[in-house]
Write a protein that holds these residues in place. Structure first.
Motif, PDB file in Angstrom:
ATOM      1  N   ARG A 110      11.891   0.745  10.215  1.00  0.00           N
ATOM      2  CA  ARG A 110      12.764   0.490  11.365  1.00  0.00           C
ATOM      3  C   ARG A 110      13.055  -1.003  11.523  1.00  0.00           C
ATOM      4  NH1 ARG A 110      10.885   0.915  16.830  1.00  0.00           N
ATOM      5  NH2 ARG A 110       8.945   1.620  15.914  1.00  0.00           N
ATOM      6  N   ASP A 111      12.052  -1.825  11.229  1.00  0.00           N
ATOM      7  CA  ASP A 111      12.217  -3.269  11.446  1.00  0.00           C
ATOM      8  C   ASP A 111      13.034  -3.934  10.333  1.00  0.00           C
ATOM      9  OD1 ASP A 111      11.720  -5.147  13.354  1.00  0.00           O
ATOM     10  OD2 ASP A 111       9.729  -5.722  12.632  1.00  0.00           O
ATOM     11  N   THR A 112      12.986  -3.349   9.129  1.00  0.00           N
ATOM     12  CA  THR A 112      13.612  -4.011   7.979  1.00  0.00           C
ATOM     13  C   THR A 112      14.859  -3.296   7.458  1.00  0.00           C
ATOM     14  OG1 THR A 112      12.280  -2.710   6.462  1.00  0.00           O
ATOM     15  CG2 THR A 112      11.410  -4.879   7.048  1.00  0.00           C
ATOM     16  N   GLY A 113      15.039  -2.015   7.824  1.00  0.00           N
ATOM     17  CA  GLY A 113      16.161  -1.237   7.270  1.00  0.00           C
ATOM     18  C   GLY A 113      15.876  -0.715   5.870  1.00  0.00           C
ATOM     19  N   LYS A 114      14.598  -0.782   5.437  1.00  0.00           N
ATOM     20  CA  LYS A 114      14.292  -0.284   4.083  1.00  0.00           C
ATOM     21  C   LYS A 114      13.992   1.210   4.152  1.00  0.00           C
ATOM     22  CE  LYS A 114      10.787  -3.078   3.498  1.00  0.00           C
ATOM     23  NZ  LYS A 114       9.960  -3.881   2.663  1.00  0.00           N
ATOM     24  N   PRO A 115      14.228   1.950   3.059  1.00  0.00           N
ATOM     25  CA  PRO A 115      13.993   3.390   3.072  1.00  0.00           C
ATOM     26  C   PRO A 115      12.533   3.722   3.395  1.00  0.00           C
ATOM     27  CG  PRO A 115      15.163   2.728   1.085  1.00  0.00           C
ATOM     28  CD  PRO A 115      14.756   1.469   1.772  1.00  0.00           C
ATOM     29  N   ILE A 116      12.356   4.800   4.142  1.00  0.00           N
ATOM     30  CA  ILE A 116      11.007   5.212   4.535  1.00  0.00           C
ATOM     31  C   ILE A 116      10.131   5.465   3.309  1.00  0.00           C
ATOM     32  CG2 ILE A 116      11.797   7.634   4.882  1.00  0.00           C
ATOM     33  CD1 ILE A 116       8.931   5.935   6.803  1.00  0.00           C
ATOM     34  N   SER A 117      10.734   6.034   2.247  1.00  0.00           N
ATOM     35  CA  SER A 117       9.914   6.340   1.058  1.00  0.00           C
ATOM     36  C   SER A 117       9.390   5.040   0.423  1.00  0.00           C
ATOM     37  CB  SER A 117      10.729   7.140   0.033  1.00  0.00           C
ATOM     38  OG  SER A 117      11.873   6.397  -0.327  1.00  0.00           O
ATOM     39  N   LEU A 118      10.218   4.011   0.435  1.00  0.00           N
ATOM     40  CA  LEU A 118       9.805   2.716  -0.123  1.00  0.00           C
ATOM     41  C   LEU A 118       8.735   2.079   0.776  1.00  0.00           C
ATOM     42  CD1 LEU A 118      10.533   0.506  -2.323  1.00  0.00           C
ATOM     43  CD2 LEU A 118      11.994  -0.503  -0.572  1.00  0.00           C
ATOM     44  N   ALA A 119       8.953   2.158   2.081  1.00  0.00           N
ATOM     45  CA  ALA A 119       8.003   1.563   3.037  1.00  0.00           C
ATOM     46  C   ALA A 119       6.634   2.226   2.898  1.00  0.00           C
ATOM     47  CB  ALA A 119       8.524   1.719   4.459  1.00  0.00           C
ATOM     48  N   ARG A 120       6.654   3.528   2.616  1.00  0.00           N
ATOM     49  CA  ARG A 120       5.388   4.260   2.466  1.00  0.00           C
ATOM     50  C   ARG A 120       4.721   3.893   1.141  1.00  0.00           C
ATOM     51  NH1 ARG A 120       7.532   9.443   2.573  1.00  0.00           N
ATOM     52  NH2 ARG A 120       7.629   9.526   4.825  1.00  0.00           N
ATOM     53  N   ARG A 121       5.548   3.975   0.061  1.00  0.00           N
ATOM     54  CA  ARG A 121       5.020   3.796  -1.303  1.00  0.00           C
ATOM     55  C   ARG A 121       4.598   2.351  -1.580  1.00  0.00           C
ATOM     56  NH1 ARG A 121       9.498   5.101  -3.587  1.00  0.00           N
ATOM     57  NH2 ARG A 121      10.090   3.129  -4.509  1.00  0.00           N
ATOM     58  N   VAL A 122       5.356   1.411  -1.056  1.00  0.00           N
ATOM     59  CA  VAL A 122       5.094   0.007  -1.382  1.00  0.00           C
ATOM     60  C   VAL A 122       4.425  -0.726  -0.205  1.00  0.00           C
ATOM     61  CG1 VAL A 122       6.177  -2.185  -2.012  1.00  0.00           C
ATOM     62  CG2 VAL A 122       6.953  -0.061  -3.069  1.00  0.00           C
ATOM     63  N   ASP A 123       5.104  -0.778   0.930  1.00  0.00           N
ATOM     64  CA  ASP A 123       4.607  -1.638   2.013  1.00  0.00           C
ATOM     65  C   ASP A 123       3.277  -1.134   2.593  1.00  0.00           C
ATOM     66  OD1 ASP A 123       7.219  -3.530   2.955  1.00  0.00           O
ATOM     67  OD2 ASP A 123       7.685  -1.675   1.903  1.00  0.00           O
ATOM     68  N   ALA A 124       3.280   0.135   3.027  1.00  0.00           N
ATOM     69  CA  ALA A 124       2.068   0.644   3.682  1.00  0.00           C
ATOM     70  C   ALA A 124       0.924   0.743   2.673  1.00  0.00           C
ATOM     71  CB  ALA A 124       2.355   1.992   4.329  1.00  0.00           C
ATOM     72  N   SER A 125       1.220   1.281   1.494  1.00  0.00           N
ATOM     73  CA  SER A 125       0.155   1.459   0.491  1.00  0.00           C
ATOM     74  C   SER A 125      -0.468   0.132   0.113  1.00  0.00           C
ATOM     75  CB  SER A 125       0.702   2.077  -0.793  1.00  0.00           C
ATOM     76  OG  SER A 125       1.157   3.340  -0.530  1.00  0.00           O
ATOM     77  N   ARG A 126       0.379  -0.841  -0.130  1.00  0.00           N
ATOM     78  CA  ARG A 126      -0.148  -2.120  -0.596  1.00  0.00           C
ATOM     79  C   ARG A 126      -0.910  -2.857   0.515  1.00  0.00           C
ATOM     80  NH1 ARG A 126       1.190  -6.183  -4.350  1.00  0.00           N
ATOM     81  NH2 ARG A 126      -0.165  -7.875  -3.717  1.00  0.00           N
ATOM     82  N   SER A 127      -0.478  -2.667   1.755  1.00  0.00           N
ATOM     83  CA  SER A 127      -1.201  -3.317   2.857  1.00  0.00           C
ATOM     84  C   SER A 127      -2.637  -2.809   2.892  1.00  0.00           C
ATOM     85  CB  SER A 127      -0.513  -3.041   4.196  1.00  0.00           C
ATOM     86  OG  SER A 127       0.818  -3.499   4.145  1.00  0.00           O
ATOM     87  N   ILE A 128      -2.807  -1.522   2.630  1.00  0.00           N
ATOM     88  CA  ILE A 128      -4.163  -0.948   2.601  1.00  0.00           C
ATOM     89  C   ILE A 128      -4.911  -1.459   1.371  1.00  0.00           C
ATOM     90  CG2 ILE A 128      -5.477   1.216   2.427  1.00  0.00           C
ATOM     91  CD1 ILE A 128      -2.838   2.544   3.708  1.00  0.00           C
ATOM     92  N   SER A 129      -4.237  -1.388   0.215  1.00  0.00           N
ATOM     93  CA  SER A 129      -4.960  -1.741  -1.018  1.00  0.00           C
ATOM     94  C   SER A 129      -5.284  -3.232  -1.086  1.00  0.00           C
ATOM     95  CB  SER A 129      -4.222  -1.262  -2.270  1.00  0.00           C
ATOM     96  OG  SER A 129      -2.965  -1.840  -2.342  1.00  0.00           O
ATOM     97  N   ASN A 130      -4.545  -4.082  -0.364  1.00  0.00           N
ATOM     98  CA  ASN A 130      -4.923  -5.500  -0.327  1.00  0.00           C
ATOM     99  C   ASN A 130      -6.352  -5.660   0.201  1.00  0.00           C
ATOM    100  OD1 ASN A 130      -2.547  -6.579  -1.347  1.00  0.00           O
ATOM    101  ND2 ASN A 130      -1.590  -6.811   0.661  1.00  0.00           N
ATOM    102  N   PHE A 131      -6.695  -4.903   1.255  1.00  0.00           N
ATOM    103  CA  PHE A 131      -8.058  -4.999   1.814  1.00  0.00           C
ATOM    104  C   PHE A 131      -9.077  -4.357   0.887  1.00  0.00           C
ATOM    105  CE2 PHE A 131      -5.497  -5.862   5.505  1.00  0.00           C
ATOM    106  CZ  PHE A 131      -6.189  -6.927   6.055  1.00  0.00           C
ATOM    107  N   ARG A 132      -8.736  -3.182   0.346  1.00  0.00           N
ATOM    108  CA  ARG A 132      -9.677  -2.517  -0.559  1.00  0.00           C
ATOM    109  C   ARG A 132      -9.930  -3.388  -1.793  1.00  0.00           C
ATOM    110  NH1 ARG A 132     -10.925   1.461   2.277  1.00  0.00           N
ATOM    111  NH2 ARG A 132      -9.554   3.195   2.768  1.00  0.00           N
ATOM    112  N   PHE A 133      -8.839  -3.951  -2.325  1.00  0.00           N
ATOM    113  CA  PHE A 133      -8.981  -4.760  -3.536  1.00  0.00           C
ATOM    114  C   PHE A 133      -9.891  -5.966  -3.284  1.00  0.00           C
ATOM    115  CE2 PHE A 133      -7.702  -8.656  -5.671  1.00  0.00           C
ATOM    116  CZ  PHE A 133      -8.114  -8.339  -6.953  1.00  0.00           C
ATOM    117  N   PHE A 134      -9.604  -6.737  -2.231  1.00  0.00           N
ATOM    118  CA  PHE A 134     -10.394  -7.961  -2.036  1.00  0.00           C
ATOM    119  C   PHE A 134     -11.838  -7.641  -1.629  1.00  0.00           C
ATOM    120  CE2 PHE A 134      -6.358 -10.315  -2.201  1.00  0.00           C
ATOM    121  CZ  PHE A 134      -6.748 -11.295  -3.108  1.00  0.00           C
ATOM    122  N   ALA A 135     -12.053  -6.500  -0.977  1.00  0.00           N
ATOM    123  CA  ALA A 135     -13.431  -6.108  -0.664  1.00  0.00           C
ATOM    124  C   ALA A 135     -14.192  -5.896  -1.975  1.00  0.00           C
ATOM    125  CB  ALA A 135     -13.423  -4.831   0.179  1.00  0.00           C
ATOM    126  N   LYS A 136     -13.583  -5.159  -2.887  1.00  0.00           N
ATOM    127  CA  LYS A 136     -14.251  -4.846  -4.155  1.00  0.00           C
ATOM    128  C   LYS A 136     -14.385  -6.105  -5.020  1.00  0.00           C
ATOM    129  CE  LYS A 136     -13.982  -1.510  -7.964  1.00  0.00           C
ATOM    130  NZ  LYS A 136     -13.555  -2.280  -9.126  1.00  0.00           N
TER     131      LYS A 136
END
Ligand code: NAD
Length: 481
Positions: free
Chosen positions: A89-115
């Motif tokens: 909604r904030d960027t105008g990017k497709p929901i599928s992209l926001a899910r696959r790239v933005d949301a997923s990577r935001s989570i994996s950034n924390f998982r990655f640096f923890a590991k």
């Protein structure tokens, strides 16, 4: 109407000057929020909170901080769909992209640096008569300033390593896309994350960002954004001897060699050119193709680009959404006009699409656009457009391809397409850039160095580079008999 306040010392607080900026959904033109327009006083309040919190946060063990990173990742995971919807909604990017790239990577950034942090070994260097122990300490309070194209993805890419190394944070997200940073803050509140460790000051660059750069207690600045702004950041922070990481613009080349699998390369070039409406710093906005295969490749590329589904970001099957704002659309369109003046031919796209859904006709949409016939040194082919526009050029031999790829002031990323993997690697070494892909694009291992050369930036992020940036080292040399 959502009011986006600053997040200071674990609380949402109104900006001290009482001023707000409009937050617009670029796919519809609808006003979706009012964002705090902050100033020095707000930055000072955030620094005060970060300074107090620094004592307890930096004294936690690495294991305790790693636990926090995993808790944050779990909480983001539970809110994944909300993050994706909010980002879309904030960027105008497709929901599928926001899910696959933005949301997923935001989570994996924390998982990655923890590991990754948990796998770090003590650094020791033995001499005949002494041992050197390298002790890493937090830098202190760090300033994180981020752009609008991948809002939470890029912010968390900095937050996770900064936190795990024991720093406290003053962050300023882009004024165009504040919503997911705000959501992140409320998620931290929900999990009782320690107050003051992470703070957000919203607002415009000169009034809310500049005081972060100038503040003497903020010891490091990690900035991702445009090259012009990067110059201001460097000019301000360098004389204060702050640690500085600059991830800036790009004008990346996608290079199709004569032995490439053209079907695969055309799909790859289209994806590299138009993902997120061309608004990824890594996007391949110049496609260079061997003249001997150019006719066939162009036909395949245009077919691919014309088949991309542009439309409502909320629809699951939309592949291309809007650009970030009307103002940015006008800038991108000005380059399409410039291309025509420079002798270019619009091979596809170049216009605003029209939609049956009337509200989207107020949105900032441009058809995916491919332009041929331009000189490689033209302005259109050398300046960063950062929209759904690629230029297409041919070369006669590999040497010319290398020269063309290196002919801009930028040097962030690129991809080369060839069936000969050794040739692809050899070719890649000759490109003045921080990242090269062979037969792929945006394929990321978070341990690898990420960053640019020339006007694309200074320093690297990722794995050990991020941990080093967000820490200071003391070498302790212990003499023995
Ligand atoms: P921008 O430079 O306009 O803004 C980036 C951030 O800097 C925003 O938060 C902005 O408010 C802030 N800012 C502006 N002036 C400031 C000042 N004087 N002091 C402190 N902060 C200030 O960039 P943008 O338009 O938001 O983003 C697009 C650009 O970002 C493109 O050039 C793109 O290539 C680049 N980018 C680079 C990378 C990378 O990793 N290299 C990643 C994403 C985007």
């Amino acid at each position: 109407m959502t009011k986006i306040w600053n997040f200071i010392n674990g609380e949402f607080v109104a900006p001290s000057g009482g001023k707000y900026i409009d937050d617009i959904n670029p796919a519809t033109g609808e006003l979706i929020g009012k964002i705090a327009s902050s100033q020095s006083e707000d930055v000072q309040n955030a620094v005060d909170a970060a300074s107090v919190a620094s004592k307890s946060w930096s004294s936690l063990s690495m294991e305790q901080r790693i636990d926090w990173l995993n808790k944050i990742a779990d909480a983001l995971e539970s809110n994944k769909e909300l993050i994706a919807e909010t980002e879309s909604r904030d960027t105008g990017k497709p929901i599928s992209l926001a899910r696959r790239v933005d949301a997923s990577r935001s989570i994996s950034n924390f998982r990655f640096f923890a590991k990754f942090a948990s796998e770090q070994k003590p650094m020791e260097f033995k001499m005949d008569d002494a041992v050197n122990y390298v002790h890493r300490k937090p830098v202190g309070i760090v300033g994180l300033i981020t752009p609008w194209n991948l809002p939470l993805y890029l912010l968390t890419w900095k937050i996770a390593p900064a936190l795990v190394m024991g720093n406290t944070i003053v962050a300023k997200p882009s004024e165009l896309t504040p919503l997911t940073a705000n959501l992140f803050a409320s998620i931290l509140q929900d999990i009782d994350f320690p107050q003051g460790v992470f703070n957000i000051v919203h607002g415009l660059g000169p009034s809310a960002g500049q005081p972060i750069l100038e503040h003497p207690e903020i010891k490091a600045i990690s900035f991702t954004g445009g090259t012009q702004t990067g110059r201001i950041v460097a000019r301000t922070a360098a004389p204060l001897f702050k640690k500085l990481s600059l991830e800036l613009g790009g004008k990346n080349a996608t290079i199709i060699l004569d032995d490439a699998d053209l079907e695969v390369a055309a799909k790859g070039a289209a994806r590299a050119g138009f993902t997120n409406s061309g608004q990824v710093c890594l996007c391949g906005s110049r496609i260079l193709v061997d003249a001997s295969v150019a006719t066939k490749f162009t036909e395949l590329l245009l077919k691919e680009v014309r088949s991309m589904r542009q439309g409502d970001p909320k629809s699951e099957d939309t592949e291309i959404g809007s650009v970030i704002s009307m103002q940015h659309l006008e800038k991108v369109e000005s380059y399409v006009e410039l291309a025509k003046q420079e002798g270019g031919t619009i091979l596809t796209g170049g216009k605003r699409p029209s939609f049956s859904n009337e509200e989207m006709n107020h949105g900032a949409f441009l058809e995916p656009t491919v332009i041929g016939g331009l000189d490689i040194n033209s302005r259109t082919a050398t300046e960063e457009i950062f929209g759904p526009v690629v230029t297409l050029h041919t070369f006669e031999n590999q040497e010319q391809a290398i020269e063309m790829a290196n002919s801009t002031e930028y040097g962030l990323a690129g991809s080369v397409w060839t069936k000969d993997l050794a040739r692809g690697r050899q070719f890649s070494k000759q490109i003045e850039t921080g990242i090269m892909w062979v037969n792929t694009w945006l394929h990321r291992d978070l341990r690898t160095p990420f960053g640019g050369v020339k006007n694309s930036g200074v320093g690297r992020e990722g794995g050990q580079w991020s941990l080093s940036f967000f820490s200071e080292m003391t070498n302790i040399c212990v003499k023995h008999d």
